[in-house]
Each structure stands twice: as C-alpha cells, then as structure tokens.
Design a protein around this motif. Sequence first.
Motif, PDB file in Angstrom:
ATOM      1  N   ILE A  21     -20.635 -29.658   7.541  1.00 45.60           N
ATOM      2  CA  ILE A  21     -19.545 -28.960   7.848  1.00 45.60           C
ATOM      3  C   ILE A  21     -19.291 -28.965   9.426  1.00 45.60           C
ATOM      4  CG2 ILE A  21     -18.641 -26.369   7.868  1.00 45.60           C
ATOM      5  CD1 ILE A  21     -20.207 -25.677   5.609  1.00 45.60           C
ATOM      6  N   ASN A  28     -11.784 -27.694  11.262  1.00 47.71           N
ATOM      7  CA  ASN A  28     -12.528 -26.839  12.424  1.00 47.71           C
ATOM      8  C   ASN A  28     -11.551 -26.631  13.467  1.00 47.71           C
ATOM      9  OD1 ASN A  28     -15.055 -26.484  11.114  1.00 47.71           O
ATOM     10  ND2 ASN A  28     -15.760 -28.449  11.587  1.00 47.71           N
ATOM     11  N   CYS A  50     -11.693 -21.052   3.982  1.00 46.97           N
ATOM     12  CA  CYS A  50     -12.517 -22.053   3.990  1.00 46.97           C
ATOM     13  C   CYS A  50     -13.963 -21.918   3.571  1.00 46.97           C
ATOM     14  CB  CYS A  50     -12.854 -22.199   5.502  1.00 46.97           C
ATOM     15  SG  CYS A  50     -11.547 -22.689   6.514  1.00 46.97           S
ATOM     16  N   ASP A  54     -15.317 -23.533  -0.041  1.00 44.82           N
ATOM     17  CA  ASP A  54     -16.468 -24.326   0.056  1.00 44.82           C
ATOM     18  C   ASP A  54     -17.711 -23.855  -1.246  1.00 44.82           C
ATOM     19  OD1 ASP A  54     -16.124 -26.126   1.802  1.00 44.82           O
ATOM     20  OD2 ASP A  54     -17.469 -25.138   3.450  1.00 44.82           O
ATOM     21  N   THR A 136     -18.707 -31.821  -0.838  1.00 43.44           N
ATOM     22  CA  THR A 136     -19.248 -30.245  -1.264  1.00 43.44           C
ATOM     23  C   THR A 136     -19.256 -30.579  -2.883  1.00 43.44           C
ATOM     24  OG1 THR A 136     -16.781 -29.658  -1.693  1.00 43.44           O
ATOM     25  CG2 THR A 136     -18.124 -28.803   0.276  1.00 43.44           C
ATOM     26  N   SER A 163     -21.969 -22.382   5.134  1.00 38.82           N
ATOM     27  CA  SER A 163     -20.474 -22.259   5.369  1.00 38.82           C
ATOM     28  C   SER A 163     -19.822 -20.917   5.754  1.00 38.82           C
ATOM     29  CB  SER A 163     -20.035 -22.813   4.068  1.00 38.82           C
ATOM     30  OG  SER A 163     -18.608 -22.753   4.117  1.00 38.82           O
TER      31      SER A 163
END
Length: 209
Positions: A21, A28, A50, A54, A136, A163
């Motif tokens: 990540i 990001n 987010c 995940d 993922t 995450s």
Amino acid sequence: MDLATTLLPALLGFGTGLALIVAIGAQNAYVLRLGIEGRTRTILPAVLICSISDAALIFAGILGIGLLVEQTPVALIVIRVVGAAFLLAYGVFAAVRTFKPGSLVANASPTPIGTKVAVATMLALTWLNPHVYLDTLIFLGSVANQQGEAARWWWGAGAITGSFVWFFSLGFGARHLRRFFARPRSWRILDGFIAVVMLSLGVRMAFGV
C-alpha cells in the motif's frame, strides 16, 4: 493460543499489506491532498472507502484462491512459484528505488473539495485501478493461502489492519506527514523496508517455509 498460527501470520500480513500500500500513486496522493485540507467530513469517507475496499478484496481473494486450491491442488504449486517470483521482483524493484527515491507532494486546492466529489473520485481511483485487483485480490489472497487453513485468516486480518492504519494515518496525519513524504530520503527508508519484507517473504514462499 498458538502464536505460530495467529500472531506471527497476522504480523506478516500487516507488514506485507503495508509494503504494497505504501507507494507513490494517485490514490495516496489524493488522500494526502484531502488530509492537508483538514476537513473531517471529507477525509473520513475517503479513507473508509480505501480501507473497506481493501478489506473486501483481500477477503474475496483469500476465499476465492482458497476454493481454487481445494478444487485443484496443483494450483497451490503454481501459485507458490508465481507468488515467489512476484515477491522477489517487487523486492528488487523496491531496492532499486532506494537509489532513485521519489517524493509524494500534494498541494491543497484553492477551492476545498466537496464530500460528494471526494467520494466519487476516491471510488474511481480505487476500483478503476487494475493494480488493486492484482495486489489485493490475487496477490494477497495467494500469499494468505500459503499460510495454511487457520493461519490464512489471521494473515488476512493483519493485511487489512495494515490498510486501515495506513490510510487513516495518511488522511488524518497529513498535515504532519507532508514534509516527511516530500523528502526523497524518507522514501528511501520506506523502500528499503519494503525491499526487506518482500525479499524475505519471496524466499520463504519459494522454499515453502
């Protein structure tokens, strides 16, 4: 409680999840941008999108890859070889990046971003990114299933925790982390950590230990 099948897999999952990540990318950068603006009603839904995304993909990956292995035992061997190659390659690339580190800079927009716009943008950056499915759904799901029937869920829980920790730290700590991520030296340290984690896991997977 057997630490070998609970705590250790969870810690390995946490480290691997963070290693994947923590990267310079659009998702990001956008979270960082929202964090710099400091509007909780915008940051919270963005980091939840987010993190929950995940979590859903990691869970689906563990379950899906697990069913594949049960139905086709030889798939475990293929997954182990491919997974080990991916880990080792990722680790090498991270090691190379330590010699040419980048930076993550996001300036607050002149006009604050609205919640609806932030949510729509975050959904697009998350679910329309093909790498998220590779990282993922397929990769983390494959690595988790290498841990064994019981330990794979602890490993997945560790990755999911990684995450949540990352995105909440980035979103709500952006004002304090902005200078850190703008320094190439910081990314050299992070990429060094990523290289060690990935190469170690790659070797373990390659030899089935």
